[in-house]
Write a protein that holds these residues in place. Structure first.
Motif, PDB file in Angstrom:
ATOM      1  N   THR A  37      41.672 -91.679  -4.087  1.00  0.00           N
ATOM      2  CA  THR A  37      40.483 -91.034  -3.184  1.00  0.00           C
ATOM      3  C   THR A  37      40.251 -91.890  -2.013  1.00  0.00           C
ATOM      4  OG1 THR A  37      39.800 -89.970  -5.276  1.00  0.00           O
ATOM      5  CG2 THR A  37      38.251 -90.526  -3.745  1.00  0.00           C
ATOM      6  N   LEU A  38      39.770 -91.399  -0.794  1.00  0.00           N
ATOM      7  CA  LEU A  38      39.607 -91.993   0.452  1.00  0.00           C
ATOM      8  C   LEU A  38      38.100 -92.040   0.562  1.00  0.00           C
ATOM      9  CD1 LEU A  38      42.530 -91.196   2.506  1.00  0.00           C
ATOM     10  CD2 LEU A  38      42.129 -93.242   0.927  1.00  0.00           C
ATOM     11  N   ARG A  39      37.233 -92.780   0.834  1.00  0.00           N
ATOM     12  CA  ARG A  39      35.887 -92.594   1.371  1.00  0.00           C
ATOM     13  C   ARG A  39      35.640 -93.526   2.450  1.00  0.00           C
ATOM     14  NH1 ARG A  39      32.497 -90.555  -2.463  1.00  0.00           N
ATOM     15  NH2 ARG A  39      30.917 -91.417  -1.249  1.00  0.00           N
ATOM     16  N   LEU A  40      35.104 -92.975   3.633  1.00  0.00           N
ATOM     17  CA  LEU A  40      34.747 -93.547   4.600  1.00  0.00           C
ATOM     18  C   LEU A  40      33.246 -94.040   4.485  1.00  0.00           C
ATOM     19  CD1 LEU A  40      35.911 -90.561   7.242  1.00  0.00           C
ATOM     20  CD2 LEU A  40      36.915 -92.609   6.497  1.00  0.00           C
ATOM     21  N   SER A  41      32.953 -95.135   5.106  1.00  0.00           N
ATOM     22  CA  SER A  41      31.694 -95.772   5.230  1.00  0.00           C
ATOM     23  C   SER A  41      31.537 -96.749   6.390  1.00  0.00           C
ATOM     24  CB  SER A  41      31.712 -96.642   4.160  1.00  0.00           C
ATOM     25  OG  SER A  41      32.491 -97.612   4.002  1.00  0.00           O
ATOM     26  N   LYS A  42      30.263 -96.862   6.956  1.00  0.00           N
ATOM     27  CA  LYS A  42      29.685 -97.746   7.957  1.00  0.00           C
ATOM     28  C   LYS A  42      28.795 -98.437   7.216  1.00  0.00           C
ATOM     29  CE  LYS A  42      30.177 -94.425  11.624  1.00  0.00           C
ATOM     30  NZ  LYS A  42      29.656 -93.465  12.749  1.00  0.00           N
ATOM     31  N   PRO A  43      29.246 -99.692   7.071  1.00  0.00           N
ATOM     32  CA  PRO A  43      28.229-100.599   6.038  1.00  0.00           C
ATOM     33  C   PRO A  43      26.878-100.975   6.939  1.00  0.00           C
ATOM     34  CG  PRO A  43      30.617-101.322   6.378  1.00  0.00           C
ATOM     35  CD  PRO A  43      30.408-100.279   7.010  1.00  0.00           C
ATOM     36  N   ASP A  44      27.057-101.368   8.496  1.00  0.00           N
ATOM     37  CA  ASP A  44      25.945-101.717   9.152  1.00  0.00           C
ATOM     38  C   ASP A  44      26.537-101.361  10.466  1.00  0.00           C
ATOM     39  OD1 ASP A  44      27.448-104.194  10.043  1.00  0.00           O
ATOM     40  OD2 ASP A  44      26.728-105.045   7.993  1.00  0.00           O
ATOM     41  N   MET A  45      25.533-101.773  11.368  1.00  0.00           N
ATOM     42  CA  MET A  45      25.773-101.681  12.895  1.00  0.00           C
ATOM     43  C   MET A  45      26.891-102.805  13.489  1.00  0.00           C
ATOM     44  SD  MET A  45      22.058-100.647  14.447  1.00  0.00           S
ATOM     45  CE  MET A  45      22.767-100.572  15.955  1.00  0.00           C
ATOM     46  N   LEU A  46      26.978-103.799  12.742  1.00  0.00           N
ATOM     47  CA  LEU A  46      27.736-104.832  13.383  1.00  0.00           C
ATOM     48  C   LEU A  46      29.223-104.948  12.580  1.00  0.00           C
ATOM     49  CD1 LEU A  46      25.365-108.099  12.918  1.00  0.00           C
ATOM     50  CD2 LEU A  46      25.902-106.458  15.076  1.00  0.00           C
ATOM     51  N   SER A  47      29.572-103.941  11.665  1.00  0.00           N
ATOM     52  CA  SER A  47      30.626-104.108  11.269  1.00  0.00           C
ATOM     53  C   SER A  47      31.477-102.791  11.616  1.00  0.00           C
ATOM     54  CB  SER A  47      30.713-104.165   9.441  1.00  0.00           C
ATOM     55  OG  SER A  47      29.909-105.145   9.041  1.00  0.00           O
ATOM     56  N   ILE A  53      39.830 -97.200  -0.491  1.00  0.00           N
ATOM     57  CA  ILE A  53      40.804 -96.795  -1.202  1.00  0.00           C
ATOM     58  C   ILE A  53      40.510 -96.995  -2.719  1.00  0.00           C
ATOM     59  CG2 ILE A  53      43.532 -96.448  -1.623  1.00  0.00           C
ATOM     60  CD1 ILE A  53      43.710 -97.787   1.377  1.00  0.00           C
ATOM     61  N   GLN A  54      40.290 -95.829  -3.628  1.00  0.00           N
ATOM     62  CA  GLN A  54      39.724 -95.754  -4.702  1.00  0.00           C
ATOM     63  C   GLN A  54      40.871 -95.253  -5.604  1.00  0.00           C
ATOM     64  OE1 GLN A  54      36.225 -93.532  -4.594  1.00  0.00           O
ATOM     65  NE2 GLN A  54      34.968 -95.097  -4.478  1.00  0.00           N
ATOM     66  N   GLY A  55      41.351 -96.219  -6.568  1.00  0.00           N
ATOM     67  CA  GLY A  55      42.286 -95.825  -7.631  1.00  0.00           C
ATOM     68  C   GLY A  55      41.722 -96.454  -9.105  1.00  0.00           C
ATOM     69  N   GLY A  56      42.347 -97.311  -9.374  1.00  0.00           N
ATOM     70  CA  GLY A  56      41.808 -98.318 -10.866  1.00  0.00           C
ATOM     71  C   GLY A  56      40.630 -99.122 -10.180  1.00  0.00           C
ATOM     72  N   ASN A  57      41.100 -99.665  -8.986  1.00  0.00           N
ATOM     73  CA  ASN A  57      40.315-100.510  -8.269  1.00  0.00           C
ATOM     74  C   ASN A  57      40.104 -99.978  -6.889  1.00  0.00           C
ATOM     75  OD1 ASN A  57      40.475-102.773 -10.220  1.00  0.00           O
ATOM     76  ND2 ASN A  57      42.516-103.399  -9.360  1.00  0.00           N
ATOM     77  N   SER A  58      39.089-100.894  -6.030  1.00  0.00           N
ATOM     78  CA  SER A  58      38.830-100.205  -4.955  1.00  0.00           C
ATOM     79  C   SER A  58      39.461-101.390  -3.780  1.00  0.00           C
ATOM     80  CB  SER A  58      37.471-100.171  -4.679  1.00  0.00           C
ATOM     81  OG  SER A  58      36.973 -99.210  -5.417  1.00  0.00           O
ATOM     82  N   TYR A  59      40.012-100.766  -2.680  1.00  0.00           N
ATOM     83  CA  TYR A  59      40.517-101.613  -1.487  1.00  0.00           C
ATOM     84  C   TYR A  59      39.854-101.055  -0.384  1.00  0.00           C
ATOM     85  CZ  TYR A  59      43.740-102.226  -5.388  1.00  0.00           C
ATOM     86  OH  TYR A  59      44.634-102.588  -6.475  1.00  0.00           O
ATOM     87  N   TYR A  60      39.564-102.013   0.584  1.00  0.00           N
ATOM     88  CA  TYR A  60      39.093-101.585   1.772  1.00  0.00           C
ATOM     89  C   TYR A  60      39.787-101.849   2.957  1.00  0.00           C
ATOM     90  CZ  TYR A  60      34.778-101.329  -1.105  1.00  0.00           C
ATOM     91  OH  TYR A  60      33.911-100.959  -2.251  1.00  0.00           O
ATOM     92  N   VAL A  61      39.946-101.108   3.928  1.00  0.00           N
ATOM     93  CA  VAL A  61      40.617-101.251   5.165  1.00  0.00           C
ATOM     94  C   VAL A  61      39.411-101.002   6.209  1.00  0.00           C
ATOM     95  CG1 VAL A  61      42.352-100.262   6.513  1.00  0.00           C
ATOM     96  CG2 VAL A  61      42.565-100.550   3.929  1.00  0.00           C
TER      97      VAL A  61
END
Length: 162
Positions: A37-47, A53-61
């Motif tokens: 499962t793919l989830r898009l996010s904008k953590p904050d203004m500076l990042s 990428i969600q499966g058994g664990n979560s991975y961030y790109v």
């Protein structure tokens, strides 16, 4: 969101459109890729925006400005996850085999267990034979020398000779 894309460029463009809908501090499901499962996010203004990428664990790109570059990043991350999983499965299989071998060896007697016992018995026999021969004259001679005082050096005698 139920769209399937055959072309990477189309998937990248759709990803960028969905990313424009995400507000700072929020996330949105973008779809699935290779069972993740793919989830898009904008953590904050500076990042930079990122995809989870969600499966058994979560991975961030982290995502960039290039639609094709973002798709390539996701593909590389998923490929890395799959390779790491395969490597971990091989390591687990090896460890399980080693555990089974160790359990099998645990019940067996130690092959050199008899040797120290035999050598200890031989040592005791030799010590007994040496004691039967009587006292050791070399050791007695050393003991006699220890009883005699060493000749003292007379420092005064040296000074007088000079």
């Amino acid at each position: 969101m139920d769209n399937s894309f055959d072309k990477r460029a189309d998937a990248g463009e759709r990803l960028m459109k969905l990313l424009s809908l995400v507000h700072i501090g929020e996330s949105m499901k973008a779809g699935t890729y290779c069972g993740f499962t793919l989830r898009l996010s904008k953590p904050d203004m500076l990042s930079n925006p990122r995809v989870e990428i969600q499966g058994g664990n979560s991975y961030y790109v982290e995502l960039g400005d290039s639609p094709l570059g973002n798709i390539q990043r996701i593909e590389n991350a998923v490929e890395g996850i799959v390779q790491a999983k395969e490597k971990d499965e091989r390591s687990l299989s090896t460890a399980r085999g080693q555990l089974a071998d160790a359990k099998a060896e645990l019940g067996k007697p130690w092959p050199l267990e008899q040797e120290p016992q035999e050598k200890s018995a031989r040592l005791m026999k030799l010590n007994t034979e040496l004691d039967i021969g009587g006292s050791d004259t070399g050791a007695a001679a050393l003991a006699d020398d220890e009883d005699e005082p060493e000749p003292s050096r007379n420092r005064r005698g040296r000074d007088e000779e000079r």
